[in-house]
Design a protein around this motif. Structure first.
Motif, PDB file in Angstrom:
ATOM      1  N   ARG A  33      55.974  48.179  85.359  1.00  0.00           N
ATOM      2  CA  ARG A  33      56.194  48.570  86.758  1.00  0.00           C
ATOM      3  C   ARG A  33      56.034  47.380  87.717  1.00  0.00           C
ATOM      4  O   ARG A  33      56.369  47.507  88.899  1.00  0.00           O
ATOM      5  N   GLN A  34      55.548  46.256  87.240  1.00  0.00           N
ATOM      6  CA  GLN A  34      55.339  45.114  88.118  1.00  0.00           C
ATOM      7  C   GLN A  34      56.655  44.384  88.378  1.00  0.00           C
ATOM      8  O   GLN A  34      57.633  44.524  87.634  1.00  0.00           O
ATOM      9  N   ASP A  35      56.669  43.568  89.441  1.00  0.00           N
ATOM     10  CA  ASP A  35      57.880  42.861  89.842  1.00  0.00           C
ATOM     11  C   ASP A  35      58.053  41.542  89.103  1.00  0.00           C
ATOM     12  O   ASP A  35      59.165  41.016  89.056  1.00  0.00           O
ATOM     13  N   ASN A  36      56.984  41.017  88.554  1.00  0.00           N
ATOM     14  CA  ASN A  36      57.059  39.719  87.882  1.00  0.00           C
ATOM     15  C   ASN A  36      57.827  39.874  86.565  1.00  0.00           C
ATOM     16  O   ASN A  36      57.454  40.662  85.684  1.00  0.00           O
ATOM     17  N   ILE A  37      58.943  39.099  86.399  1.00  0.00           N
ATOM     18  CA  ILE A  37      59.768  39.209  85.198  1.00  0.00           C
ATOM     19  C   ILE A  37      59.040  38.685  83.972  1.00  0.00           C
ATOM     20  O   ILE A  37      59.290  39.125  82.841  1.00  0.00           O
ATOM     21  N   GLY A  38      58.100  37.749  84.159  1.00  0.00           N
ATOM     22  CA  GLY A  38      57.324  37.252  83.020  1.00  0.00           C
ATOM     23  C   GLY A  38      56.415  38.313  82.436  1.00  0.00           C
ATOM     24  O   GLY A  38      56.255  38.422  81.215  1.00  0.00           O
ATOM     25  N   VAL A  39      55.809  39.139  83.304  1.00  0.00           N
ATOM     26  CA  VAL A  39      54.966  40.238  82.828  1.00  0.00           C
ATOM     27  C   VAL A  39      55.810  41.254  82.072  1.00  0.00           C
ATOM     28  O   VAL A  39      55.410  41.779  81.028  1.00  0.00           O
ATOM     29  N   LYS A  40      57.003  41.528  82.606  1.00  0.00           N
ATOM     30  CA  LYS A  40      57.879  42.487  81.927  1.00  0.00           C
ATOM     31  C   LYS A  40      58.337  41.958  80.570  1.00  0.00           C
ATOM     32  O   LYS A  40      58.417  42.721  79.587  1.00  0.00           O
ATOM     33  N   ALA A  41      58.633  40.667  80.508  1.00  0.00           N
ATOM     34  CA  ALA A  41      59.045  40.086  79.220  1.00  0.00           C
ATOM     35  C   ALA A  41      57.917  40.159  78.199  1.00  0.00           C
ATOM     36  O   ALA A  41      58.153  40.444  77.005  1.00  0.00           O
ATOM     37  N   ASN A  42      56.694  39.927  78.629  1.00  0.00           N
ATOM     38  CA  ASN A  42      55.542  40.044  77.724  1.00  0.00           C
ATOM     39  C   ASN A  42      55.393  41.480  77.229  1.00  0.00           C
ATOM     40  O   ASN A  42      55.099  41.718  76.047  1.00  0.00           O
ATOM     41  N   ALA A  43      55.593  42.447  78.133  1.00  0.00           N
ATOM     42  CA  ALA A  43      55.493  43.855  77.734  1.00  0.00           C
ATOM     43  C   ALA A  43      56.587  44.229  76.752  1.00  0.00           C
ATOM     44  O   ALA A  43      56.349  44.964  75.769  1.00  0.00           O
ATOM     45  N   VAL A  44      57.811  43.738  76.992  1.00  0.00           N
ATOM     46  CA  VAL A  44      58.918  44.042  76.076  1.00  0.00           C
ATOM     47  C   VAL A  44      58.678  43.401  74.704  1.00  0.00           C
ATOM     48  O   VAL A  44      59.020  43.989  73.663  1.00  0.00           O
ATOM     49  N   ALA A  45      58.086  42.227  74.663  1.00  0.00           N
ATOM     50  CA  ALA A  45      57.768  41.598  73.373  1.00  0.00           C
ATOM     51  C   ALA A  45      56.782  42.446  72.581  1.00  0.00           C
ATOM     52  O   ALA A  45      56.924  42.608  71.359  1.00  0.00           O
ATOM     53  N   LYS A  46      55.775  43.001  73.272  1.00  0.00           N
ATOM     54  CA  LYS A  46      54.824  43.877  72.579  1.00  0.00           C
ATOM     55  C   LYS A  46      55.493  45.175  72.129  1.00  0.00           C
ATOM     56  O   LYS A  46      55.199  45.708  71.053  1.00  0.00           O
ATOM     57  N   LEU A  47      56.415  45.708  72.947  1.00  0.00           N
ATOM     58  CA  LEU A  47      57.140  46.913  72.544  1.00  0.00           C
ATOM     59  C   LEU A  47      58.004  46.653  71.310  1.00  0.00           C
ATOM     60  O   LEU A  47      58.162  47.534  70.449  1.00  0.00           O
ATOM     61  N   THR A  48      58.547  45.457  71.224  1.00  0.00           N
ATOM     62  CA  THR A  48      59.375  45.124  70.055  1.00  0.00           C
ATOM     63  C   THR A  48      58.543  45.158  68.777  1.00  0.00           C
ATOM     64  O   THR A  48      58.989  45.669  67.740  1.00  0.00           O
ATOM     65  N   TYR A  49      57.327  44.646  68.838  1.00  0.00           N
ATOM     66  CA  TYR A  49      56.453  44.679  67.656  1.00  0.00           C
ATOM     67  C   TYR A  49      56.064  46.115  67.309  1.00  0.00           C
ATOM     68  O   TYR A  49      56.032  46.494  66.133  1.00  0.00           O
ATOM     69  N   LEU A  50      55.774  46.921  68.333  1.00  0.00           N
ATOM     70  CA  LEU A  50      55.419  48.320  68.070  1.00  0.00           C
ATOM     71  C   LEU A  50      56.607  49.097  67.503  1.00  0.00           C
ATOM     72  O   LEU A  50      56.425  50.024  66.706  1.00  0.00           O
ATOM     73  N   GLN A  51      57.810  48.722  67.907  1.00  0.00           N
ATOM     74  CA  GLN A  51      58.979  49.390  67.338  1.00  0.00           C
ATOM     75  C   GLN A  51      59.120  49.066  65.852  1.00  0.00           C
ATOM     76  O   GLN A  51      59.560  49.909  65.067  1.00  0.00           O
ATOM     77  N   MET A  52      58.726  47.866  65.454  1.00  0.00           N
ATOM     78  CA  MET A  52      58.739  47.531  64.022  1.00  0.00           C
ATOM     79  C   MET A  52      57.742  48.370  63.235  1.00  0.00           C
ATOM     80  O   MET A  52      57.941  48.623  62.039  1.00  0.00           O
ATOM     81  N   LEU A  53      56.674  48.808  63.894  1.00  0.00           N
ATOM     82  CA  LEU A  53      55.674  49.653  63.228  1.00  0.00           C
ATOM     83  C   LEU A  53      56.098  51.115  63.182  1.00  0.00           C
ATOM     84  O   LEU A  53      55.387  51.935  62.603  1.00  0.00           O
ATOM     85  N   GLY A  54      57.223  51.455  63.818  1.00  0.00           N
ATOM     86  CA  GLY A  54      57.745  52.814  63.747  1.00  0.00           C
ATOM     87  C   GLY A  54      57.589  53.626  65.013  1.00  0.00           C
ATOM     88  O   GLY A  54      57.900  54.829  65.002  1.00  0.00           O
ATOM     89  N   TYR A  55      57.154  53.023  66.099  1.00  0.00           N
ATOM     90  CA  TYR A  55      56.975  53.762  67.348  1.00  0.00           C
ATOM     91  C   TYR A  55      58.276  53.759  68.154  1.00  0.00           C
ATOM     92  O   TYR A  55      59.026  52.781  68.143  1.00  0.00           O
TER      93      TYR A  55
END
Length: 927
Positions: free
Chosen positions: A48-70
């Motif tokens: 929800r933050q405006d900083n694109i770097g924070v969003k990119a970090n969040a998307v990187a973590k989501l990518t790893y969680l998607q590999m775990l099946g989430y």
């Protein structure tokens, strides 16, 4: 703005990055789900933050969680937002997440069209390559249609990196949007001769994949591929090209004649086993396509077989498997070349790898001939005795039966030997599935080979005797079904029939209630009794007939109270029939005990029609003849497709009810009475059956045998009547080894070998005049004696009237995306087939200068026309001031334009055409 940026960077110092997430998951193994749920909430806050770097970090973590099946489908919009970032590191994270979570049916893919087009035409080649790599994972029909022209433009890039990725990406575009194949084919053909080997290899891969399903459309590329095959040194590209030629050769046999020489040279020169294997496969395909008119390629076949022998003898299991696989393909077209390596294939049956043993079994299927069938089956039976693993044993027995039964038993010379083999296979520990196979073979041999029926009946009688003496195994229970039928249908010897009655009825009492052969055994006994009674009546042996009937009735008596209803019913019918015949033959016989066990029935008066006269020989007055006539006639084999060939009646209407009375109005009144039709019925009280002590003991014994033969039943470890340790074991030193002939089928092989030796001794030694004469005589000697002794096998089967045996039914082809790519690529393009882009078309780079000159000339003409005639009245001072003002204004405009250009350069957007590194791409600004 600067303060906000500093604040955002300061907050990022305390955010969890991907490394912290992975470390936290490993540290919370006990509460992993709870920890990940907490991380999900933190990620949603970061998105929800405006900083694109924070969003990119969040998307990187989501990518790893998607590999775990989430599931991360809820974050698609955020992923697209990161993909559109101007920073390459963030953009790469977004495309990675998109390639894992997006698919062709994602709803928000339409939002990515312009963004991906912008990245494809970026000046940085790695951004364009990233867009191509990510797009290949989630491209849809709409994306392929809208971006096909942009991807095809990248095929002309000056950078090999982009050309290679664009060529590979076009294959995915073709699958999703087949209409792009014809416009893009000329450029794809050009890339086959690209100076960069990577681009060339990519083009070869794409064309080979397209030609895998539709090879006829790419015959025009044969000269180009032939040039590549003779000049390239890239083994992987050569493998692809050789595979393509293997698919093109059946369509153009003339091509195969030119391929033999270069393929043979590659086989001689290459040291790469993978390339050698593909060369041999293509040579086999070439030889199959040109075998009709080119018989002089035996040297190439021998070379392939010798190279494959090297592969099979290699210690690498993969190479050994591939060698056997290629050998099976040579076997179909050149069987004589492979028959010489029979010993090598048989040696593979002892390999530790089960897949190699199974492949060797499949190869033996085609190596069988009339000469070596008995020898191969003998070795297979020896392998089966010591084989481990149910899968291999099952496949071994299946292949053994298929080898003997192939092509209507064309390789079986002695059917007595084959029946003996079937009997020996029954005695082995096999499953009920193979018992059904052996039973069908036994029935089919009896039905099709008339000369072996008497021997088959004797073997079946021995099977029934063994089954009656000892409880049958799983396979014997199924084979007993066919043995009883063959024995009763084809037996003609009096001694065999007389001895088999008690054993067949004994089989009906054993085996448990689940054995389906029990009812057939009762029916087979009736048929045997009918044949014997007819034979005794023709001889006038009344006493023998009475003895047979009395013995049969006494054996049928335990079956009258059998737990199997069909066995019980057939036993009652047989007892009633035999009682009627016995009453006609011997009126003085005591039938009170027999009649008490049967249901009372009215007399039909047969016993009082004719007076008995024992002197004429017809002591039953025709009753036995009528009894035997129930089983007259021969049951012939039925064709495989006989049921399908039955014509449908013309007056048959499947849409109408067969009975209108069920749904009539009269029966509707009884619906209330039967309202509980669809409810669960109440279970009835279980009937109590009173069994005698002998019957209980028989049921217990049957249950013990069933438990002993069941591999899934846990046996107890109770002490037996003997202990293995108590048996003394002593070694015996023998100077001469013992030779024990364990199989009854071996005598046929021994007798055949001895007959061959005697023939060789009698044959005079004469030199043949030519090799051709030698081959013809040897071929004729192969089956000269065999064919003279081989009995006739009845082929085909019965069909309905007016039906003809046709070929195999055509099966509908499965849905395949390559079917839409079956296009004629040699026809010139039509106007409607040209690729149309969604962006306004721009002129070619050469026309840009001329168009700009024409626009400037028009502007100057308009200015000249719009100038007022009072222009000369302006004072000179005013003109100078005006010049100063205009100069200042121009400098300000130039500064502003430079700032705007720098900003536009950061975003990568340009007006008109950009000539960046040789790429001519249209801009993304709306004009």
């Amino acid at each position: 703005m600067a303060l906000k940026k500093v604040k955002g960077n300061f907050e990022r110092m305390f955010d969890k990055n991907l490394t912290d997430l992975v470390r936290g998951i490993r540290n919370n193994k006990d509460n992993e789900a709870k920890y990940i749920a907490q991380c999900m909430e933190e990620i949603k806050v970061e998105l929800r933050q405006d900083n694109i770097g924070v969003k990119a970090n969040a998307v990187a973590k989501l990518t790893y969680l998607q590999m775990l099946g989430y599931d991360i489908s809820w974050a698609i919009f955020n992923i697209i937002e990161v993909m559109s970032s101007n920073k390459f590191t963030f953009k790469r994270i977004g495309y990675l997440a998109a390639s894992q979570s997006f698919h062709a049916d994602s709803e928000l893919l339409m939002l990515t069209t312009n963004m991906i087009r912008k990245d494809l035409n970026a000046q940085n080649q790695y951004e364009a390559g990233l867009a191509l790599s990510g797009l290949s994972c989630f491209i849809s029909h709409d994306l392929a249609r809208d971006l096909a022209n942009d991807i095809m433009t990248l095929m002309s890039s000056t950078k090999p990196y982009l050309r290679m990725k664009a060529v590979l990406m076009m294959y995915k575009v073709f699958l999703r949007y087949p209409e792009a194949l014809r416009p893009a084919f000329p450029k794809l053909k050009e890339k086959l001769e690209d100076p960069d080997p990577g681009v060339q290899s990519a083009a070869v891969n794409v064309v080979c994949e397209l030609a895998r399903k539709n090879p006829k459309n790419y015959l025009s590329l044969a000269p180009v591929f032939f040039k590549l095959m003779t000049t390239s040194t890239n083994n992987w590209m050569l493998i692809k090209i050789i595979k393509l030629f293997g698919a093109l050769t059946p369509l153009e046999p003339r091509l195969g004649k030119k391929l033999i020489e270069p393929l043979t040279n590659l086989i001689h020169s290459t040291s790469a086993m993978s390339l050698l294997y593909e060369c041999i496969n293509t040579v086999i395909a070439v030889l199959i396509s040109i075998s009709s008119g080119m018989p002089g390629h035996t040297a190439s076949v021998q070379l392939c077989v010798q190279k494959l022998r090297i592969l099979i003898e290699d210690s690498d299991q993969n190479l050994k498997y591939l060698g056997l696989l290629a050998m099976s393909r040579i076997l179909k077209s050149h069987p004589k070349s492979v028959h010489a390596h029979k010993d090598l294939v048989l040696a593979c049956l002892d390999d530790k790898d089960e897949s190699i043993r199974l492949r060797a079994l499949g190869l033996l299927y085609g190596m069988v001939s009339k000469k070596n069938l008995m020898e191969i089956v003998k070795k297979l039976m020896a392998h089966m005795e010591r084989a481990e693993g149910t899968l291999y044993r099952d496949e071994l027995l299946t292949r053994m039966i298929e080898i003997c039964a192939q092509n209507n038993y064309q390789h079986v010379v002695d059917f007595e030997w084959y029946v003996t083999v079937l009997a020996e296979l029954t005695e082995m520990e096999t499953s009920s599935k193979h018992g059904c196979m052996i039973a069908s073979q036994l029935t089919e041999v009896g039905a099709r080979v008339a000369d072996v029926r008497a021997f088959a009946a004797r073997e079946c009688s021995a099977m029934c005797a063994r089954s009656a003496a000892t409880p049958p195994g799983p396979a014997s229970r199924e084979v007993l079904y066919a043995a009883a039928y063959v024995l009763s249908e084809y037996s003609t010897e009096e001694s065999v029939m007389r001895e088999s009655i008690s054993s067949v009825l004994g089989c009906a009492r054993t085996g448990g209630g689940a054995m389906r052969a029990r009812a057939v055994c009762v029916h087979a006994a009736i048929k045997l009794i009918a044949k014997l009674l007819l034979l005794y009546e023709q001889r006038g042996e009344r006493d023998s007939a009475i003895d047979v009937i009395q013995e049969a009735i006494s054996n049928l008596k335990p079956l009258l109270c059998s737990e199997d209803m069909e066995v019980q019913e057939r036993a009652h019918n047989a007892t009633a029939l035999l009682t009627l015949v016995l009453k006609r033959i011997d009126p003085t016989a005591d039938l009170k005990e027999i009649v008490d066990t049967l249901v009372e029935h009215e007399s039909n008066g047969l016993a009082n029609d004719v007076e008995l006269n024992g002197e004429t020989g017809n002591f039953s007055n025709g009753l036995i003849e009528e009894f035997a006539s129930l089983f007259e006639g021969e049951l012939k084999p039925v064709a495989l497709k006989a049921q399908k060939k039955v014509p449908m009646p013309a007056d048959l209407d499947l849409s109408q009810w067969l009975s209108h009375e069920r749904w009539s109005s009269d029966s509707s009144s009884s619906e209330d009475e039967c309202s509980a039709v669809f409810t669960v019925p109440q279970p009835d009280a279980r009937p109590v059956t009173h069994l005698t002590q002998d019957e209980l003991e028989m049921l217990r014994e049957a249950r013990r045998q069933e438990q002993a033969n069941n591999p899934h039943y846990l046996k107890d470890d109770s002490p037996r009547s003997y202990q293995q340790d108590d048996i003394p074991i002593a070694e015996i030193a023998l100077e001469v080894p013992l030779q024990v002939q364990s199989k009854r089928s071996d005598k046929y092989l021994v007798s055949r070998e001895s007959s061959k030796k005697t023939k060789k001794e009698k044959r005079p030694t004469k030199k043949r005049k030519s090799k051709q004469k030698h081959t013809t005589e040897s071929d004729s000697d192969d089956g000269e004696t065999a064919l003279s002794r081989r009995p006739e096998v009845e082929t085909g089967g019965e069909l309905p009237e007016g039906a003809a045996l046709s070929d195999e039914d055509t099966q509908p082809t499965a849905s395949d995306p390559h079917r839409a790519l079956d296009l004629d690529l040699d026809v010139p393009l039509r106007d409607e087939e040209l690729l149309v882009t969604r962006v306004k078309q721009y002129p070619a780079p050469g026309e840009k200068v001329t168009l700009e000159k024409a626009k400037k000339e028009k502007r100057t003409e308009k200015k000249k026309r719009s100038k007022p005639k009072t222009e000369d009245l302006i004072p000179i001072t005013d003109v100078n001031n005006a010049k100063d003002k205009t100069d200042k204004h121009k400098t300000k405009k130039e500064k502003d334009s430079k700032k705007k250009k720098s900003k536009k350069d950061k975003h990568g957007t340009k007006l008109g055409y950009e000539e960046a590194l040789g790429i001519s791409t249209p801009s993304k600004e709306v004009i």
